[in-house]
Motif scaffolding. Sequence first.
Motif, mmCIF file in Angstrom:
data_model
loop_
_atom_site.group_PDB
_atom_site.id
_atom_site.type_symbol
_atom_site.label_atom_id
_atom_site.label_comp_id
_atom_site.label_asym_id
_atom_site.label_seq_id
_atom_site.Cartn_x
_atom_site.Cartn_y
_atom_site.Cartn_z
ATOM 1 N N GLN A 195 0.838 -1.208 0.000
ATOM 2 C CA GLN A 195 0.000 0.000 0.000
ATOM 3 C C GLN A 195 0.872 1.258 0.000
ATOM 4 N N THR A 196 1.890 1.264 0.858
ATOM 5 C CA THR A 196 2.799 2.405 0.954
ATOM 6 C C THR A 196 3.544 2.602 -0.363
ATOM 7 N N TYR A 197 4.046 1.510 -0.922
ATOM 8 C CA TYR A 197 4.761 1.567 -2.201
ATOM 9 C C TYR A 197 3.866 2.188 -3.270
ATOM 10 N N PHE A 198 2.629 1.704 -3.368
ATOM 11 C CA PHE A 198 1.701 2.204 -4.380
ATOM 12 C C PHE A 198 1.453 3.702 -4.190
ATOM 13 N N GLU A 199 1.185 4.129 -2.977
ATOM 14 C CA GLU A 199 0.914 5.546 -2.708
ATOM 15 C C GLU A 199 2.113 6.423 -3.073
ATOM 16 N N LYS A 200 3.310 5.974 -2.715
ATOM 17 C CA LYS A 200 4.508 6.772 -2.999
ATOM 18 C C LYS A 200 4.828 6.774 -4.500
ATOM 19 N N MET A 201 4.588 5.660 -5.176
ATOM 20 C CA MET A 201 4.808 5.596 -6.616
ATOM 21 C C MET A 201 3.829 6.526 -7.332
ATOM 22 N N VAL A 202 2.564 6.505 -6.945
ATOM 23 C CA VAL A 202 1.558 7.368 -7.560
ATOM 24 C C VAL A 202 1.922 8.839 -7.346
ATOM 25 N N ALA A 203 2.421 9.179 -6.166
ATOM 26 C CA ALA A 203 2.804 10.571 -5.887
ATOM 27 C C ALA A 203 3.872 11.067 -6.857
ATOM 28 N N THR A 204 4.742 10.170 -7.335
ATOM 29 C CA THR A 204 5.799 10.588 -8.275
ATOM 30 C C THR A 204 5.246 10.878 -9.667
ATOM 31 N N GLN A 205 4.036 10.433 -9.947
ATOM 32 C CA GLN A 205 3.434 10.619 -11.270
ATOM 33 C C GLN A 205 2.476 11.808 -11.315
ATOM 34 N N ALA A 206 2.147 12.373 -10.180
ATOM 35 C CA ALA A 206 1.194 13.479 -10.095
ATOM 36 C C ALA A 206 1.726 14.717 -10.809
ATOM 37 N N PRO A 207 0.827 15.567 -11.327
ATOM 38 C CA PRO A 207 1.262 16.794 -11.996
ATOM 39 C C PRO A 207 2.128 17.690 -11.102
ATOM 40 N N ASP A 208 1.870 17.670 -9.812
ATOM 41 C CA ASP A 208 2.635 18.513 -8.885
ATOM 42 C C ASP A 208 3.711 17.731 -8.135
ATOM 43 N N ALA A 209 4.159 16.624 -8.707
ATOM 44 C CA ALA A 209 5.191 15.794 -8.062
ATOM 45 C C ALA A 209 6.464 16.597 -7.848
ATOM 46 N N THR A 210 7.093 16.345 -6.701
ATOM 47 C CA THR A 210 8.323 17.059 -6.350
ATOM 48 C C THR A 210 9.490 16.087 -6.230
ATOM 49 N N LYS A 211 10.676 16.640 -6.125
ATOM 50 C CA LYS A 211 11.854 15.801 -5.890
ATOM 51 C C LYS A 211 11.742 15.090 -4.548
ATOM 52 N N GLU A 212 11.065 15.718 -3.587
ATOM 53 C CA GLU A 212 10.845 15.072 -2.286
ATOM 54 C C GLU A 212 9.965 13.838 -2.434
ATOM 55 N N ASP A 213 8.913 13.927 -3.288
ATOM 56 C CA ASP A 213 8.071 12.757 -3.570
ATOM 57 C C ASP A 213 8.913 11.643 -4.180
ATOM 58 N N LEU A 214 9.772 12.029 -5.103
ATOM 59 C CA LEU A 214 10.640 11.056 -5.765
ATOM 60 C C LEU A 214 11.574 10.391 -4.756
ATOM 61 N N GLU A 215 12.197 11.170 -3.891
ATOM 62 C CA GLU A 215 13.118 10.608 -2.896
ATOM 63 C C GLU A 215 12.391 9.730 -1.885
ATOM 64 N N SER A 216 11.158 10.087 -1.556
ATOM 65 C CA SER A 216 10.363 9.262 -0.640
ATOM 66 C C SER A 216 10.112 7.880 -1.255
ATOM 67 N N TYR A 217 9.791 7.866 -2.549
ATOM 68 C CA TYR A 217 9.593 6.602 -3.262
ATOM 69 C C TYR A 217 10.909 5.824 -3.350
ATOM 70 N N LEU A 218 11.977 6.499 -3.754
ATOM 71 C CA LEU A 218 13.274 5.827 -3.908
ATOM 72 C C LEU A 218 13.784 5.268 -2.582
ATOM 73 N N GLY A 219 13.346 5.832 -1.470
ATOM 74 C CA GLY A 219 13.737 5.328 -0.152
ATOM 75 C C GLY A 219 13.252 3.912 0.121
ATOM 76 N N LEU A 220 12.282 3.449 -0.651
ATOM 77 C CA LEU A 220 11.767 2.081 -0.492
ATOM 78 C C LEU A 220 12.603 1.053 -1.248
ATOM 79 N N LEU A 221 13.581 1.516 -2.030
ATOM 80 C CA LEU A 221 14.349 0.649 -2.921
ATOM 81 C C LEU A 221 15.774 0.456 -2.428
ATOM 82 N N THR A 222 16.364 -0.682 -2.777
ATOM 83 C CA THR A 222 17.791 -0.896 -2.496
ATOM 84 C C THR A 222 18.604 -0.001 -3.425
ATOM 85 N N ASP A 223 19.835 0.288 -3.041
ATOM 86 C CA ASP A 223 20.693 1.131 -3.878
ATOM 87 C C ASP A 223 21.005 0.473 -5.216
ATOM 88 N N ASP A 224 21.035 -0.859 -5.229
ATOM 89 C CA ASP A 224 21.376 -1.593 -6.462
ATOM 90 C C ASP A 224 20.135 -2.171 -7.138
#
Length: 155
Positions: free
Chosen positions: A31-60
Amino acid sequence: MIKILSAACIFMVSIHLHAKESKIDLETFAQTYFEKMVATQAPDATKEDLESYLGLLTDDIGHTHLPWQTDGSRTPDGKDAMRKGMTFYLGAHTEYNAELIDVFVFNESAIAIRYRNHAKGIHPESKQEIEYRQTMMEVLEMEHGKVAVIRKYHE
């Protein structure tokens, strides 16, 4: 000797209990992954939204999105590559909505999410209008509480 064996048993039990406590709820994670991924696609998406989503991923992170991204190999700069690609498209949508359809959890190793989305916008490179409607499935391979590989499929 009995004291040593008792101490060892207590130690092993505490490790086992700690391991159970540290397991994440993959249904909630999905659920969290989906919400954060959707936030990155919104018209008003920010770099903070992007970093919040990327925080769920491994570096590699490894990532496939057929037919565009076919090599899902994990590389040391996987997250940096995703950041670069997603930043290019950040804010390109003038409309975006998504509906989560299903979540499937496979023991502690994978999650599959199925969703519908609709987007309108301007392609950042060609400057042409884009619009699409699709049903997607993302299979998320998990490692130590983070997404290690993303595999995206279109219906």
